[in-house]
Design a protein around this motif. Structure first.
Motif, mmCIF file in Angstrom:
data_model
loop_
_atom_site.group_PDB
_atom_site.id
_atom_site.type_symbol
_atom_site.label_atom_id
_atom_site.label_comp_id
_atom_site.label_asym_id
_atom_site.label_seq_id
_atom_site.Cartn_x
_atom_site.Cartn_y
_atom_site.Cartn_z
ATOM 1 N N UNK A 76 -1.418 7.931 -15.409
ATOM 2 C CA UNK A 76 -2.876 7.787 -15.521
ATOM 3 C C UNK A 76 -3.513 7.470 -14.175
ATOM 4 N N UNK A 77 -2.792 6.771 -13.300
ATOM 5 C CA UNK A 77 -3.317 6.529 -11.938
ATOM 6 C C UNK A 77 -3.447 7.823 -11.172
ATOM 7 N N UNK A 78 -2.450 8.707 -11.306
ATOM 8 C CA UNK A 78 -2.522 10.008 -10.638
ATOM 9 C C UNK A 78 -3.624 10.873 -11.203
ATOM 10 N N UNK A 79 -3.826 10.842 -12.519
ATOM 11 C CA UNK A 79 -4.907 11.615 -13.134
ATOM 12 C C UNK A 79 -6.266 11.097 -12.678
ATOM 13 N N UNK A 80 -6.407 9.781 -12.615
ATOM 14 C CA UNK A 80 -7.712 9.226 -12.192
ATOM 15 C C UNK A 80 -7.966 9.523 -10.714
#
Length: 82
Positions: A73-77
């Motif tokens: 989710x950090x990479x997606x954000x």
């Protein structure tokens, strides 16, 4: 009389086998593989369920899933922010 009873008793297994084989259906020339396909499918589903159970037990006992989801989710954000 006793002699005839002994004779019949000795031959009884052979007589029963002959009677049973006389009424047995003839074997098919080709076999239906529908049952085999169902058995293979059941084995595949059982294997997949076993793997899923192992992953669930592993995820319950470690914190790796939480850190994995944080990374995803950090990479997606970061990608969404540009």
């Amino acid at each position: 009389m006793l002699r005839s009873i002994v004779h019949v008793t000795r031959r009884l297994p052979a007589l029963l086998a002959t009677a049973l084989l006389a009424h047995a259906p003839a074997p098919p020339r080709w076999r239906d593989e529908g049952g085999q396909t169902s058995a293979e499918y059941a084995l595949v589903v059982l294997g997949a369920a076993s793997v899923a159970l192992l992953v669930a037990v592993w995820a319950r006992n470690t914190d790796q899933v939480g850190s994995l989801l944080d990374t995803i989710f950090g990479g997606i954000s970061r990608m969404a922010r540009g």
